[in-house]
Design an enzyme around this catalytic site. Structure first.
Site, mmCIF file in Angstrom:
data_model
loop_
_atom_site.group_PDB
_atom_site.id
_atom_site.type_symbol
_atom_site.label_atom_id
_atom_site.label_comp_id
_atom_site.label_asym_id
_atom_site.label_seq_id
_atom_site.Cartn_x
_atom_site.Cartn_y
_atom_site.Cartn_z
ATOM 1 N N LYS A 37 -101.346 5.949 -60.525
ATOM 2 C CA LYS A 37 -101.508 5.039 -61.667
ATOM 3 C C LYS A 37 -101.719 3.603 -61.183
ATOM 4 C CE LYS A 37 -98.003 4.773 -64.699
ATOM 5 N NZ LYS A 37 -97.505 3.380 -64.819
ATOM 6 N N SER A 38 -100.911 3.155 -60.235
ATOM 7 C CA SER A 38 -101.035 1.767 -59.750
ATOM 8 C C SER A 38 -102.421 1.525 -59.161
ATOM 9 C CB SER A 38 -99.998 1.501 -58.658
ATOM 10 O OG SER A 38 -98.710 1.555 -59.194
ATOM 11 N N SER A 183 -91.386 -7.689 -57.627
ATOM 12 C CA SER A 183 -92.310 -7.047 -58.556
ATOM 13 C C SER A 183 -93.739 -7.092 -58.034
ATOM 14 C CB SER A 183 -92.243 -7.742 -59.920
ATOM 15 O OG SER A 183 -93.350 -7.342 -60.705
ATOM 16 N N GLN A 185 -96.168 -6.119 -59.734
ATOM 17 C CA GLN A 185 -97.014 -6.548 -60.855
ATOM 18 C C GLN A 185 -97.160 -8.063 -60.852
ATOM 19 O OE1 GLN A 185 -95.138 -4.849 -64.303
ATOM 20 N NE2 GLN A 185 -95.710 -2.754 -63.745
ATOM 21 N N ASP A 335 -89.605 3.698 -59.585
ATOM 22 C CA ASP A 335 -89.918 4.553 -60.738
ATOM 23 C C ASP A 335 -89.285 5.941 -60.625
ATOM 24 O OD1 ASP A 335 -91.433 2.589 -61.992
ATOM 25 O OD2 ASP A 335 -93.238 3.133 -60.880
ATOM 26 N N LYS A 362 -87.755 -1.598 -67.546
ATOM 27 C CA LYS A 362 -88.953 -0.733 -67.448
ATOM 28 C C LYS A 362 -89.357 -0.295 -68.865
ATOM 29 C CE LYS A 362 -89.419 -0.989 -63.040
ATOM 30 N NZ LYS A 362 -90.565 -1.721 -62.502
ATOM 31 N N ARG A 366 -83.774 2.163 -68.242
ATOM 32 C CA ARG A 366 -83.675 3.504 -67.636
ATOM 33 C C ARG A 366 -82.260 3.836 -67.189
ATOM 34 N NH1 ARG A 366 -89.609 3.587 -64.603
ATOM 35 N NH2 ARG A 366 -90.698 4.381 -66.436
HETATM 36 C C1 S3P Z 1 -96.221 -1.177 -60.540
HETATM 37 C C2 S3P Z 1 -95.124 -1.860 -60.084
HETATM 38 C C3 S3P Z 1 -93.757 -1.522 -60.488
HETATM 39 C C4 S3P Z 1 -93.650 -0.129 -61.080
HETATM 40 C C5 S3P Z 1 -94.736 0.145 -62.068
HETATM 41 C C6 S3P Z 1 -96.102 0.004 -61.404
HETATM 42 C C7 S3P Z 1 -97.561 -1.624 -60.114
HETATM 43 O O1 S3P Z 1 -93.334 -2.459 -61.464
HETATM 44 O O2 S3P Z 1 -92.395 0.055 -61.689
HETATM 45 O O3 S3P Z 1 -94.637 1.454 -62.583
HETATM 46 O O4 S3P Z 1 -98.539 -0.877 -60.290
HETATM 47 O O5 S3P Z 1 -97.662 -2.735 -59.579
HETATM 48 P P1 S3P Z 1 -92.765 -3.901 -61.060
HETATM 49 O O6 S3P Z 1 -93.851 -4.685 -60.481
HETATM 50 O O7 S3P Z 1 -92.268 -4.495 -62.361
HETATM 51 O O8 S3P Z 1 -91.654 -3.631 -60.102
#
Ligand code: S3P
Length: 457
Positions: A37-38, A183, A185, A335, A362, A366
């Site tokens: 997914k990422s 993070s 993200q 995750d 999240k 969780r």
């Molecule tokens: C992700 C980073 C993680 C993860 C999320 C996907 C990403 O979140 O929990 O499912 O694709 O960069 P965080 O950046 O908030 O840790």
């Protein structure tokens, strides 16, 4: 009579899907796992910010990624799926996003929302973002802060929640930004914003998080430099970058593979092979932990595909014991704590999972969701502000006979369905529809290897 815990309404649009998992054993076979997914989000987004054509194979075709595709189309990119399943993206170039003529709906996806907010914040357009009820409750201040420092003007709901409107900076300034939370993200949002700003942007992460963006940006031709500093890893991105469309092969998602691995680990006589799974060390903490608990996991045919380490995983169950998960491992398996707490429930002894307070923000909280559902199934659990401890009593010790709430969270739904395979009585989830956000084929894949999961009345 099944005990029922608090039930929440599933999104604004989806009808609820009630599923129940029954005690199962002997899960056997080879299961293909959908794309990461990422990496899928990043492939679409970088394709949209590049010049020319990007071709993506193995893309995850799940709701979260489809939301990002819809968003990039609103921003001016062309994105199409060919008959063979390959996706083609024709980008607008960095800084080239068009002003969307509608609100961008990121659905359930925090990754989509935060990465897109980053990507538009240094482009002189106005864009409004929203999402489903879960996403609208999640913290966005963590991206708002650095984007404002780039010069973007952002108006959000109280507490920095969606919906929010970004007025991208027309004279962006480059940034040096140290991540206040671990993070990927936020790290990625800063890097993507830096691409359309002048000069060099630097993001420092005191704790290593998944590094897919750094890897993929290098492949797309961005100028990226990484230095290890006393305070952590510093990633430098050259602004006004010219990204060039690429071919991206998306590996199988280790976070989705974890559910099949866990199901095999906790059921007797199971032997499951999961081909082509990403084993990037910034993602693979769950496999190290399952091994420490006693699961037999072999990494076969290790190889590099599209700059990411990949292997075929063979997973066999055996006697499991409780472990203390090192808190510094949290970012590499953030995750996977829900499904790990399920594995811990049928292990002998206590599994301690701490240093994971990010779990509270999240798709659901969780920690609360797992503590509540596990207790309803008869598992002894201690809750901490930053994690939980599960006091496992070994195989055959989990009563089950419960319906657990999924709280609009795909990973909570899949975790409790896994628990039902190893409990003494069935375990249901009140709403399994969120599973479509990351792993729409989950039920088909686990039933294919012999698990009993059916619709509940
Ligand atoms: C992700 C980073 C993680 C993860 C999320 C996907 C990403 O979140 O929990 O499912 O694709 O960069 P965080 O950046 O908030 O840790």
């Amino acid at each position: 009579m099944a005990r029922q815990v608090n039930v929440v309404e599933r999104t604004d649009i989806h009808p609820k899907v009630r599923l129940v998992a029954k005690p199962s054993s002997g899960l056997t076979g080879t299961v293909s796992i959908p794309g990461d997914k990422s990496i899928s989000h990043r492939a679409i987004l970088l394709g949209a910010m590049a010049v020319g054509e990007t071709r993506v194979t193995g893309l995850l075709e799940a709701e979260d990624v489809l939301s990002t595709i819809a968003a990039t189309r609103l921003l001016g990119a062309s994105v199409e799926r060919s008959k063979g399943g390959e996706w083609r993206v024709w980008g607008v170039g960095t800084g080239g996003f068009h002003e969307p003529d509608n609100v961008i709906d990121c659905g359930n996806s925090g990754t989509g929302a935060r990465l897109l907010i980053g990507a538009v914040s240094t482009v002189p357009i106005v864009a409004t973002f929203t999402g489903d009820r879960s996403l609208r409750s999640r913290p966005m201040q963590r991206v708002i802060d650095p984007m404002q420092r780039f010069g973007a003007r952002i108006q959000a709901r109280d507490g920095g929640r969606l919906p929010l409107t970004v007025r991208g900076a027309s004279n962006a300034v480059p940034l040096v930004y140290e991540l206040p939370v671990p993070s990927a993200q936020v790290k990625t949002a800063v890097m993507l914003a830096g691409l359309s700003a002048p000069g060099e942007t630097c993001v420092v992460e005191p704790v290593a998080t998944r590094d897919h963006t750094e890897r993929m940006l290098g492949a797309f031709g961005a100028s990226i430099r990484i230095e290890e500093l006393a305070q952590g890893k510093a990633i430098f991105v050259e602004g006004h970058a010219e990204l060039v469309g690429q071919r991206v092969a998306v590996p199988g998602d280790p976070s989705s593979a974890a559910f099949l691995a866990a199901a095999a680990a906790i059921t007797s006589d199971s032997d499951v092979v999961l081909p082509g799974i990403g084993i990037n060390p910034t993602r693979a903490g769950i496999f190290a932990t399952l091994r420490e608990m006693g699961t037999r996991i072999e990494c076969l045919n290790e190889r590099l595909e599209g700059g990411e380490r990949v292997a075929d995983l063979r997973v066999r169950g055996s006697c499991l014991k409780g472990v203390e998960v090192p808190s510094e491992r949290a970012p590499s398996m953030i995750d996977e704590y829900p499904v790990l707490s399920v594995v811990a429930s049928v292990a002998e002894g206590t599994t301690v999972m701490r240093g994971a307070s990010e779990l509270r923000v999240k798709e659901s909280d969780r920690i609360t969701a797992m503590v509540e559902g596990l207790r309803t199934c008869g598992v002894e659990v201690t809750e901490y502000s930053d994690g939980l401890a599960v006091h496992g009593k070994g195989p055959g010790s989990v009563h089950g006979d419960a319906i657990c709430a999924s709280y609009l969270d795909h990973r909570i739904a899949m975790s409790f369905l896994c628990l039902g395979l190893a409990a003494n009585n069935p375990v249901g989830v009140d709403d399994a529809s969120p599973i479509a956000t990351s792993f729409p084929e989950f039920v088909d894949k686990v039933t294919e290897v012999g698990a009993a999961i059916t619709s509940a009345p």
